[in-house]
Write an enzyme that holds these catalytic residues in place. Structure first.
Site, PDB file in Angstrom:
ATOM      1  N   ASP A 120     -84.677  44.363 -29.165  1.00 49.70           N
ATOM      2  CA  ASP A 120     -84.735  45.791 -29.506  1.00 49.70           C
ATOM      3  C   ASP A 120     -84.827  46.622 -28.216  1.00 49.70           C
ATOM      4  OD1 ASP A 120     -84.913  48.025 -31.159  1.00 49.70           O
ATOM      5  OD2 ASP A 120     -87.053  47.834 -31.489  1.00 49.70           O
TER       6      ASP A 120
ATOM      7  N   SER B  16     -91.090  50.268 -36.072  1.00 48.08           N
ATOM      8  CA  SER B  16     -89.880  49.466 -35.814  1.00 48.08           C
ATOM      9  C   SER B  16     -89.871  48.181 -36.621  1.00 48.08           C
ATOM     10  CB  SER B  16     -89.810  49.059 -34.349  1.00 48.08           C
ATOM     11  OG  SER B  16     -89.442  50.131 -33.571  1.00 48.08           O
TER      12      SER B  16
ATOM     13  N   GLY C 297     -94.919  45.447 -30.566  1.00 47.43           N
ATOM     14  CA  GLY C 297     -94.961  44.183 -31.296  1.00 47.43           C
ATOM     15  C   GLY C 297     -94.541  44.219 -32.762  1.00 47.43           C
ATOM     16  N   GLY C 298     -93.873  45.282 -33.175  1.00 48.10           N
ATOM     17  CA  GLY C 298     -93.450  45.375 -34.585  1.00 48.10           C
ATOM     18  C   GLY C 298     -92.554  44.216 -35.020  1.00 48.10           C
TER      19      GLY C 298
ATOM     20  N   ASP D 223     -88.458  41.047 -17.030  1.00 47.71           N
ATOM     21  CA  ASP D 223     -87.277  41.832 -17.373  1.00 47.71           C
ATOM     22  C   ASP D 223     -86.435  41.043 -18.387  1.00 47.71           C
ATOM     23  OD1 ASP D 223     -84.933  43.227 -17.513  1.00 47.71           O
ATOM     24  OD2 ASP D 223     -84.609  43.364 -15.353  1.00 47.71           O
TER      25      ASP D 223
ATOM     26  N   LYS E 142     -78.038  50.350 -29.286  1.00 45.43           N
ATOM     27  CA  LYS E 142     -78.378  51.775 -29.312  1.00 45.43           C
ATOM     28  C   LYS E 142     -77.092  52.541 -29.016  1.00 45.43           C
ATOM     29  CE  LYS E 142     -82.602  50.170 -29.361  1.00 45.43           C
ATOM     30  NZ  LYS E 142     -83.464  50.148 -30.520  1.00 45.43           N
TER      31      LYS E 142
ATOM     32  N   ALA F  36     -92.695  45.103 -26.990  1.00 44.78           N
ATOM     33  CA  ALA F  36     -93.897  45.939 -27.124  1.00 44.78           C
ATOM     34  C   ALA F  36     -93.659  47.177 -28.011  1.00 44.78           C
ATOM     35  CB  ALA F  36     -94.347  46.386 -25.742  1.00 44.78           C
TER      36      ALA F  36
ATOM     37  N   ASP G  94     -91.764  41.831 -22.405  1.00 46.31           N
ATOM     38  CA  ASP G  94     -91.806  43.291 -22.224  1.00 46.31           C
ATOM     39  C   ASP G  94     -92.844  43.605 -21.154  1.00 46.31           C
ATOM     40  OD1 ASP G  94     -92.111  46.200 -22.656  1.00 46.31           O
ATOM     41  OD2 ASP G  94     -91.075  45.817 -24.547  1.00 46.31           O
TER      42      ASP G  94
HETATM   43  C1  LIG Z   1     -87.828  50.332 -29.120  1.00 49.05           C
HETATM   44  S1  LIG Z   1     -89.030  49.564 -28.121  1.00 49.05           S
HETATM   45  C2  LIG Z   1     -89.305  48.064 -28.942  1.00 49.05           C
HETATM   46  C3  LIG Z   1     -90.153  48.172 -30.148  1.00 49.05           C
HETATM   47  C4  LIG Z   1     -90.492  46.813 -30.722  1.00 49.05           C
HETATM   48  N1  LIG Z   1     -89.316  46.151 -31.236  1.00 49.05           N
HETATM   49  C5  LIG Z   1     -91.474  46.934 -31.843  1.00 49.05           C
HETATM   50  O1  LIG Z   1     -91.131  46.632 -32.984  1.00 49.05           O
HETATM   51  O2  LIG Z   1     -92.631  47.311 -31.600  1.00 49.05           O
HETATM   52  C6  LIG Z   1     -88.137  49.083 -26.736  1.00 49.05           C
HETATM   53  C7  LIG Z   1     -88.921  48.255 -25.762  1.00 49.05           C
HETATM   54  O3  LIG Z   1     -88.007  47.725 -24.808  1.00 49.05           O
HETATM   55  C8  LIG Z   1     -88.712  47.587 -23.598  1.00 49.05           C
HETATM   56  N2  LIG Z   1     -87.732  47.424 -22.509  1.00 49.05           N
HETATM   57  C9  LIG Z   1     -86.807  48.292 -22.075  1.00 49.05           C
HETATM   58  N3  LIG Z   1     -86.086  47.740 -21.075  1.00 49.05           N
HETATM   59  C10 LIG Z   1     -86.589  46.491 -20.899  1.00 49.05           C
HETATM   60  C11 LIG Z   1     -86.275  45.421 -20.034  1.00 49.05           C
HETATM   61  N4  LIG Z   1     -85.295  45.538 -19.138  1.00 49.05           N
HETATM   62  N5  LIG Z   1     -86.990  44.293 -20.124  1.00 49.05           N
HETATM   63  C12 LIG Z   1     -87.975  44.160 -21.035  1.00 49.05           C
HETATM   64  N6  LIG Z   1     -88.319  45.140 -21.879  1.00 49.05           N
HETATM   65  C13 LIG Z   1     -87.640  46.293 -21.807  1.00 49.05           C
HETATM   66  C14 LIG Z   1     -89.548  48.838 -23.498  1.00 49.05           C
HETATM   67  O4  LIG Z   1     -90.664  48.615 -22.641  1.00 49.05           O
HETATM   68  C15 LIG Z   1     -89.962  49.040 -24.970  1.00 49.05           C
HETATM   69  O5  LIG Z   1     -91.235  48.502 -25.201  1.00 49.05           O
END
Ligand SMILES: C[S@@+](CC[C@H](N)C(=O)[O-])C[C@H]1O[C@@H](n2cnc3c(N)ncnc32)[C@H](O)[C@@H]1O
Length: 357
Positions: A278, A190, A225-226, A262, A307, A223, A242
């Protein structure tokens, strides 16, 4: 030049419908009417204008940056088919005489498996054609500045779309694709999405002005962490929000504070320079979240992904972005908003919101 009646638009395979709906609507907004043609997953759309010469005019009147689902575009001559395989260059010279003058030829294929298989041929033919065009004085010398660039889109060894685009109103990249190398110590693929987003949206001096060491950032849905990795690489201090685990090496930099909260209820202890998001959730929810941050003055710049749903993807994007703009306008908040389906985006688009007051 009255023959430039069609526009070829490159898009991500599978998003032809969105690309077609968008160009039809944007064209109507500048008084150009026509209809789109495409096959599912072919990676491009042809928009045929009703009025002769309209495609060429469109290259001037419609800002390329307004198109979300189009990676690259050019106005084209009627499709060239059944080119003799012996000497393909000579007939192309005649077609080239009908195009506005240019100093560069970009040879392209569709971003699909079939398209990629044609790349070897496209490269060879493109180089032979460029030589022929320069020899005849049709293509200007390389150093000469020109408003136009020529594009040749190869469908097979005998079939082509040939045309021209405005250098300043198109992507500088072949097929509009920015290829990036995956940084080996980044925690997820990502990471390339944020890198591409910065390269795409922040032009010229903005790169230095808006990505300054010591700046602060919040990464929602961070998470593993990208995206945080990109922010840390720019020497920023990041709050990563996250519930999932963050990459250990990234945490060891000492520049990241991980909050297991959250994203939709998290509020920053103080305003930050950058918000990146993201989170995988409904576009409407993410839009509301971005609005909340903007209206509260919690960030100056935001880069976020929407998305896309399975159906009505263009309508959804239109309505989310219109809502965002309307609310910012009503609140008297100055802003700049741009959106694009970037090369590293999949079922999503990337948006950049820059708050100016
Ligand atoms: C596509 S991943 C992110 C990847 C990240 N941008 C990276 O580069 O590694 C989406 C993340 O959104 C988190 N997520 C989803 N709903 C969430 C929320 N309500 N609050 C916090 N994190 C959330 C998920 O746990 C997941 O780790």
């Amino acid at each position: 030049m009255g023959q430039l009646n069609a526009v070829l638009l490159h898009c991500r395979g599978g998003f032809e419908k969105e690309c077609a709906a968008e160009i039809t609507e944007r064209c109507a907004s500048v008084g150009v009417y026509g209809y789109p043609q495409f096959e599912p997953s072919q990676g491009y759309v042809i928009f045929k204008c009703y009025q002769p010469g309209d495609a060429e005019q469109l290259m001037q009147s419609l800002p390329f940056e307004r198109l979300i689902f189009t990676r690259q575009w050019f106005a084209c001559l009627p499709q060239i088919s059944d080119l003799p395989t012996g000497d393909r260059v000579t007939p192309m010279l005649e077609w080239a005489r009908q195009l506005p003058q240019a100093a560069e030829l970009m040879v392209e294929v569709a971003d699909t498996t079939e398209g990629r298989e044609l790349q070897g041929f496209a490269r060879k033919f493109g180089s032979a054609l460029s030589q022929g065009l320069r020899r005849e004085g049709l293509l200007l010398p390389r150093k000469q500045r020109s408003d136009w660039r020529w594009h040749l889109f190869v469908l097979d060894g005998k079939t082509f779309w040939f045309g021209a685009t405005r250098v300043r109103n198109s992507s500088p990249l072949a097929m509009g694709i920015r290829r990036l190398k995956f940084p080996k110590d980044a925690p997820s693929r990502s990471t390339l999405k944020l890198e591409e987003a910065w390269l795409h949206f922040l032009r010229g001096k903005q790169q230095q002005e808006k990505l300054v060491p010591g700046m602060t950032a919040v990464d929602l849905g961070a998470a593993p962490g990208g995206w945080t990795w990109q922010l840390v690489r720019k020497d920023m201090h990041v709050i990563a929000v996250d519930n999932g685990p963050m990459n250990d090496d990234l945490m060891e930099t000492g520049q990241v504070e991980h909050r297991r909260e959250d994203a939709f209820t998290f509020a920053p202890p103080k305003p930050v320079d950058w918000l990146v998001c993201d989170v995988v959730d409904k576009p409407v929810r993410v839009t509301e979240l971005m609005l909340q941050w903007a209206l509260n003055g919690w960030c100056r710049e935001a880069m976020f992904n929407l998305k896309l749903p399975m159906k009505k993807r263009f309508d959804e994007v239109e309505s989310c972005l219109a809502h965002l703009e309307e609310q910012l306008h009503l609140a008297g908040v100055g802003y700049r908003l741009q959106a694009k389906q970037l090369y590293h985006d999949r079922e999503e688009i990337t948006c950049w919101l820059s708050l100016t007051s």
